[in-house]
Design an enzyme around this catalytic site. Structure first.
Site, PDB file in Angstrom:
ATOM      1  N   LYS A  35      -2.231  -6.538   1.052  1.00 15.96           N
ATOM      2  CA  LYS A  35      -1.644  -7.321  -0.049  1.00 15.96           C
ATOM      3  C   LYS A  35      -1.232  -8.712   0.439  1.00 15.96           C
ATOM      4  O   LYS A  35      -1.569  -9.718  -0.166  1.00 15.96           O
ATOM      5  CB  LYS A  35      -0.403  -6.616  -0.628  1.00 15.96           C
ATOM      6  CG  LYS A  35      -0.693  -5.279  -1.260  1.00 15.96           C
ATOM      7  CD  LYS A  35       0.558  -4.669  -1.861  1.00 15.96           C
ATOM      8  CE  LYS A  35       1.635  -4.324  -0.837  1.00 15.96           C
ATOM      9  NZ  LYS A  35       1.218  -3.319   0.148  1.00 15.96           N
ATOM     10  N   THR A  36      -0.501  -8.714   1.541  1.00 14.59           N
ATOM     11  CA  THR A  36      -0.046  -9.996   2.068  1.00 14.59           C
ATOM     12  C   THR A  36      -1.254 -10.830   2.486  1.00 14.59           C
ATOM     13  O   THR A  36      -1.328 -12.031   2.219  1.00 14.59           O
ATOM     14  CB  THR A  36       0.914  -9.768   3.255  1.00 14.59           C
ATOM     15  OG1 THR A  36       1.982  -8.937   2.803  1.00 14.59           O
ATOM     16  CG2 THR A  36       1.473 -11.069   3.773  1.00 14.59           C
ATOM     17  N   ASP A  61       5.288 -12.263  -2.625  1.00 10.61           N
ATOM     18  CA  ASP A  61       5.031 -11.038  -1.863  1.00 10.61           C
ATOM     19  C   ASP A  61       6.208 -10.078  -2.075  1.00 10.61           C
ATOM     20  O   ASP A  61       7.298 -10.513  -2.437  1.00 10.61           O
ATOM     21  CB  ASP A  61       4.900 -11.387  -0.374  1.00 10.61           C
ATOM     22  CG  ASP A  61       4.156 -10.302   0.404  1.00 10.61           C
ATOM     23  OD1 ASP A  61       3.746  -9.301  -0.215  1.00 10.61           O
ATOM     24  OD2 ASP A  61       3.983 -10.469   1.630  1.00 10.61           O
ATOM     25  N   GLU A  62       5.990  -8.808  -1.856  1.00 11.08           N
ATOM     26  CA  GLU A  62       7.061  -7.801  -1.950  1.00 11.08           C
ATOM     27  C   GLU A  62       7.758  -7.855  -3.316  1.00 11.08           C
ATOM     28  O   GLU A  62       8.981  -7.805  -3.419  1.00 11.08           O
ATOM     29  CB  GLU A  62       8.110  -8.032  -0.843  1.00 11.08           C
ATOM     30  CG  GLU A  62       7.543  -8.180   0.552  1.00 11.08           C
ATOM     31  CD  GLU A  62       7.239  -6.857   1.232  1.00 11.08           C
ATOM     32  OE1 GLU A  62       7.489  -5.800   0.617  1.00 11.08           O
ATOM     33  OE2 GLU A  62       6.740  -6.873   2.357  1.00 11.08           O
ATOM     34  N   GLN A  96       7.529   1.096  -1.807  1.00 11.92           N
ATOM     35  CA  GLN A  96       8.282   0.376  -0.780  1.00 11.92           C
ATOM     36  C   GLN A  96       9.484  -0.367  -1.347  1.00 11.92           C
ATOM     37  O   GLN A  96       9.993  -1.295  -0.732  1.00 11.92           O
ATOM     38  CB  GLN A  96       7.369  -0.612  -0.053  1.00 11.92           C
ATOM     39  CG  GLN A  96       6.286   0.077   0.755  1.00 11.92           C
ATOM     40  CD  GLN A  96       5.487  -0.913   1.571  1.00 11.92           C
ATOM     41  OE1 GLN A  96       6.001  -1.508   2.507  1.00 11.92           O
ATOM     42  NE2 GLN A  96       4.243  -1.114   1.206  1.00 11.92           N
ATOM     43  N   ARG A 124       4.804   0.959   9.290  1.00 14.12           N
ATOM     44  CA  ARG A 124       4.762  -0.266  10.105  1.00 14.12           C
ATOM     45  C   ARG A 124       3.831  -0.080  11.295  1.00 14.12           C
ATOM     46  O   ARG A 124       3.443  -1.034  11.951  1.00 14.12           O
ATOM     47  CB  ARG A 124       6.166  -0.641  10.647  1.00 14.12           C
ATOM     48  CG  ARG A 124       7.235  -0.969   9.624  1.00 14.12           C
ATOM     49  CD  ARG A 124       6.793  -1.967   8.605  1.00 14.12           C
ATOM     50  NE  ARG A 124       6.334  -1.309   7.400  1.00 14.12           N
ATOM     51  CZ  ARG A 124       5.508  -1.869   6.508  1.00 14.12           C
ATOM     52  NH1 ARG A 124       5.038  -3.075   6.709  1.00 14.12           N
ATOM     53  NH2 ARG A 124       5.121  -1.228   5.435  1.00 14.12           N
TER      54      ARG A 124
HETATM   55  P1  ATP Z   1       2.708  -3.974   3.501  1.00 14.94           P
HETATM   56  O1  ATP Z   1       2.665  -3.100   2.294  1.00 14.94           O
HETATM   57  O2  ATP Z   1       3.254  -3.259   4.672  1.00 14.94           O
HETATM   58  O3  ATP Z   1       3.341  -5.293   3.233  1.00 14.94           O
HETATM   59  P2  ATP Z   1       0.140  -5.226   3.163  1.00 14.94           P
HETATM   60  O4  ATP Z   1      -0.508  -4.521   2.024  1.00 14.94           O
HETATM   61  O5  ATP Z   1       0.754  -6.516   2.881  1.00 14.94           O
HETATM   62  O6  ATP Z   1       1.168  -4.251   3.874  1.00 14.94           O
HETATM   63  P3  ATP Z   1      -1.265  -6.614   5.238  1.00 14.94           P
HETATM   64  O7  ATP Z   1      -0.104  -6.854   6.118  1.00 14.94           O
HETATM   65  O8  ATP Z   1      -1.810  -7.744   4.448  1.00 14.94           O
HETATM   66  O9  ATP Z   1      -0.955  -5.374   4.280  1.00 14.94           O
HETATM   67  O10 ATP Z   1      -2.475  -6.021   6.054  1.00 14.94           O
HETATM   68  C1  ATP Z   1      -2.327  -4.927   6.944  1.00 14.94           C
HETATM   69  C2  ATP Z   1      -3.307  -5.069   8.102  1.00 14.94           C
HETATM   70  O11 ATP Z   1      -4.621  -4.917   7.644  1.00 14.94           O
HETATM   71  C3  ATP Z   1      -3.258  -6.434   8.752  1.00 14.94           C
HETATM   72  O12 ATP Z   1      -3.370  -6.261  10.139  1.00 14.94           O
HETATM   73  C4  ATP Z   1      -4.461  -7.140   8.180  1.00 14.94           C
HETATM   74  O13 ATP Z   1      -4.955  -8.118   9.072  1.00 14.94           O
HETATM   75  C5  ATP Z   1      -5.448  -6.014   7.991  1.00 14.94           C
HETATM   76  N1  ATP Z   1      -6.398  -6.231   6.888  1.00 14.94           N
HETATM   77  C6  ATP Z   1      -6.110  -6.587   5.624  1.00 14.94           C
HETATM   78  N2  ATP Z   1      -7.227  -6.645   4.861  1.00 14.94           N
HETATM   79  C7  ATP Z   1      -8.259  -6.290   5.664  1.00 14.94           C
HETATM   80  C8  ATP Z   1      -9.685  -6.135   5.471  1.00 14.94           C
HETATM   81  N3  ATP Z   1     -10.257  -6.353   4.297  1.00 14.94           N
HETATM   82  N4  ATP Z   1     -10.408  -5.763   6.540  1.00 14.94           N
HETATM   83  C9  ATP Z   1      -9.835  -5.523   7.732  1.00 14.94           C
HETATM   84  N5  ATP Z   1      -8.521  -5.647   7.979  1.00 14.94           N
HETATM   85  C10 ATP Z   1      -7.738  -6.020   6.962  1.00 14.94           C
HETATM   86 MG    MG Z   2       2.763  -7.146   3.016  1.00 15.32          MG
END
Ligand code: ATP
Ligand code: MG
Length: 683
Positions: free
Chosen positions: A33-34, A213-214, A244, A590
């Site tokens: 997402k981030t 975000d969040e 979350q 995490r």
């Molecule tokens: P959270 O809910 O904990 O905030 P998030 O959904 O924001 O998590 P991110 O932090 O954006 O998730 O991504 C998690 C990990 O996955 C990061 O290390 C990111 O680089 C990797 N990632 C995200 N998208 C891809 C993708 N399409 N292919 C490979 N790796 C990815």
């Molecule tokens: Mg995130």
């Protein structure tokens, strides 16, 4: 362009390209997402050609904001451009108020106070009712945009009428001293936008593309603020995960996610279903835990990073053993080449960090405490801050009283009280009063010696303030030379450490001025306060932080400590088991490579040692010994030695299945019994 899309899947790419209109990305932990919103930011700037200054990206913690900034800048080729505004809600409020608070008849050299200051002010106004209660009620009023009058009218019980009165005095105190608390950063910003439609229009036109975000952790007031920012457009993209949501106690509302479509009409919704962060066993454990919550949307999340180590469970008798074991495990990781900053220890309540800190210190492992007992809350540092506050704002009586007899100038509390009364009778601040009053009048109030001391103190402050205006960089040396603040501690038992802390503060000040040569003292103070609420400087050490502070972050190796009933889940007044479970889910997710869950049989807490039961979350996450057997088929076999709490040691004579668990036939000193596997411990 390539840089932006090369690491995105199809849904992520589609969300990035959907630049116009409201967009909601709803997805589980680690699904990118981030990554998607920072890619979107880069896309807007690099591909669509939106000037960086016309975007606004908001999140909740400083550390997350910093990491997002770095990651998005790395995606952009035209790095020289003016950087986009990517910061926390509070930082945004601070910047906004700097430029606009004059519309409320206030000056822009206001000082942001932290929770500690807030409590002290409250305590001074009312020491009968519990300060934390008043503090949280005031916070609640502000977040519901209730004035002291509103609060008074709404109050039914006498105590609440009293709290409303405290709120009124508290507000007056802040205004008189030109102080702003954390809630004000958002509430006043909203108020200004609400009362000045043309300002809302102008601000909204400035920030044409907004990303958040969040989003699950926004509260009602933040939603209202966001809506104001969308006065002239509806280009708002939010990302979040209902599982979350961990700020319910602060009024955060999952409703904001659930009803996004109602708040912002015509929203496009994207779902991301692959987890790119955690190894399969980690994700499986986290998913199993969160499935026990009733109020959730229920999303699917598939592991893409393949199998890995099983989630490890660390059993210890007490917190000291726990600290030793964890230090040992971490040392092994470090020895095998893992970077320190890829290791984190997480806990539900800050007090749990202490024993681990000791363990790490003993093992010589460097750590960084994010949040927790804050550097800025140490007395010697608070004194320095108070000096700077009085220098930037002479009318800050509160800070002045803190320092007027530091170092000792022979001024007793009685003398200071007299001066304060006399000053207030004249409607002036203490500083102003001492400065302008005739010496004779002052002498009539306090001893001659004291009158001289006070006049000199004020003159010294004025002198240092003059230096500060000319050269902020030199100011800090002049401050020390004029007031000899280190002398306060020279002869104290822990003086050396305190002086070191002061030096660290001076160093911090110099760094800040080097990086912001144009900044004034109050800007320094505000930055400091904002940072301190969440985190400290980065570096080559492992991280320790609360689960709340870990939101949005990821680490190769994560240790969650204090997995006991009473700590995680925290049980007691006002606790919400579903929110506790979400905290568990946040902490587990995490981890990228390994997750270790640790619990101790007893802890020394609140002055005594208490026995603790293992957290129910082990069971719920499918990690009790019994179900582990089911999972891994490393079942107990005939001949294994086991221990039972009541029956003692025995030998397994047979194994059979019972529902989801295994049933063991055990021979306890000649008596055969059937016992579920989760009730015994393997020896
Ligand atoms: P959270 O809910 O904990 O905030 P998030 O959904 O924001 O998590 P991110 O932090 O954006 O998730 O991504 C998690 C990990 O996955 C990061 O290390 C990111 O680089 C990797 N990632 C995200 N998208 C891809 C993708 N399409 N292919 C490979 N790796 C990815
Ligand atoms: Mg995130």
């Amino acid at each position: 362009m390539e840089k932006i899309f090369k690491n995105l899947n199809d849904s992520q790419s589609a969300a990035v390209k959907q630049t116009e209109g409201p967009v909601l990305i709803l997805a589980g932990a680690g699904s990118g997402k981030t990554t998607t919103i920072i890619s979107r930011l880069a896309y807007l700037i690099e591909v669509v050609g939106i000037p960086p200054a016309n975007t606004l990206t908001l999140t909740f913690t400083n550390k997350a904001a910093r990491e997002m900034k770095e990651r998005s800048m790395a995606m952009m080729e035209k790095n020289g451009a003016y950087p986009p505004l990517l910061c926390t809600f509070h930082k945004f409020g601070l910047l906004f108020l700097k430029f606009n608070i004059h519309r409320l008849g206030r000056q822009n050299n206001f000082v942001v106070i932290d929770t500690d200051d807030k409590k002290r002010i409250i305590k001074k106004i009312n020491s009968e009712l519990p300060t934390p209660l008043i503090a949280s009620e005031i916070s609640r009023y502000k977040n519901s945009l209730m004035s002291p009058d509103d609060a008074y009218k709404q109050a039914e019980l006498f105590n609440y009428k009293q709290i409303a009165e405290v709120y009124r005095e508290y507000e007056n105190h802040l205004k008189e001293n030109n102080l702003v608390d954390f809630d004000d950063l958002i509430a006043l910003t909203y108020k200004l936008l609400d009362e000045n439609p043309e300002l809302a229009q102008e601000t909204s036109q400035k920030y044409q593309y907004i990303m958040i975000d969040e989003y699950q952790d926004t509260n009602e007031l933040q939603l209202k603020l966001i809506q104001k920012l969308c006065t002239s457009h509806n280009n708002i993209c939010v990302v979040g995960d209902d599982d979350q949501s961990i700020y319910g106690w602060r009024g955060a509302h999952i409703r904001n996610i659930m009803e996004f479509d109602e708040d912002f009409e015509g929203a496009s919704v994207f779902k991301l279903e692959e987890n790119y962060r955690s190894r399969a066993p980690i994700l499986k454990t986290a998913n199993a835990l969160i499935e026990h919550n009733r109020s959730r949307l229920g999303k699917s999340l598939i592991a893409t990073r393949g199998e890995g180590e099983d989630v490890a469970i660390l059993n210890s008798n007490d917190e000291n053993e726990e600290a030793r074991k964890i230090a040992l495990k971490i040392q092994k990781l470090l020895d095998s080449g893992v970077e320190a900053s890829e290791i984190a220890i997480l806990y539900r309540v800050n007090v749990l960090s202490r024993s681990i800190e000791e363990g790490l210190n003993r093992a010589g492992i460097g750590y960084k405490l994010v949040g927790g007992v804050r550097f800025l809350e140490r007395a010697e540092v608070k004194d320095l801050i108070s000096y700077i506050r009085v220098i930037t704002n002479n009318h800050d009586d509160f800070s002045l009283k803190r320092i007027v007899n530091k170092p000792k100038r022979g001024l007793g509390k009685a003398s200071v009280d007299k001066i304060e009364l006399a000053a207030h009778a004249k409607g002036s601040s203490i500083f102003e009063y001492i400065k302008t009053v005739d010496f004779a009048e002052l002498e009539a109030l306090v001893k001659k010696k004291n009158a001289t001391t006070l006049k000199k103190f004020i003159a010294d402050i004025d002198d240092v303030a003059r230096v500060a205006k000319e050269s902020t960089y030199e100011f800090i040396d002049v401050l020390e030379d004029t007031f000899h603040l280190k002398d306060i501690y020279v002869n104290m038992q822990d003086g050396q450490e305190r002086i070191l802390n002061m030096d660290e503060f001076y160093g911090l000040f110099r760094d800040f001025i080097k990086n912001h040569p144009e900044a004034s003292l109050d800007e320094f103070l505000n930055e400091l306060t904002l940072q301190s609420e969440q985190d400290q400087v980065e570096g080559e050490s492992i991280y320790m932080m609360s689960i709340h502070a870990s939101k949005g972050l990821e680490f190769e190796h994560v240790f969650v400590i204090g997995m006991e009933e009473g700590f995680l889940p925290l049980v007691g007044d006002g606790s919400d088991l579903e929110e506790e479970r979400r905290l568990g889910y946040v902490s587990f997710t995490r981890a990228k490579e390994s997750l270790t869950l640790s619990h101790a049989g007893s802890r020394f807490y609140k002055g005594r040692r208490s026995d603790l039961a293992k957290s129910r979350f082990f069971n719920e996450a499918g990690l009790c010994d019994g179900s582990l057997i089911v999972e891994k088929k490393t079942a107990y076999k005939k001949g294994d030695l086991v221990r039972h709490k009541i029956f003692g040691t025995g030998r397994v004579t047979g194994v059979s299945k019972s529902g989801r668990e295994f049933k063991l036939q055990i021979n306890f000193a000649g008596t055969k019994r059937d016992i579920l596997a989760s009730f015994v411990e393997r020896l």
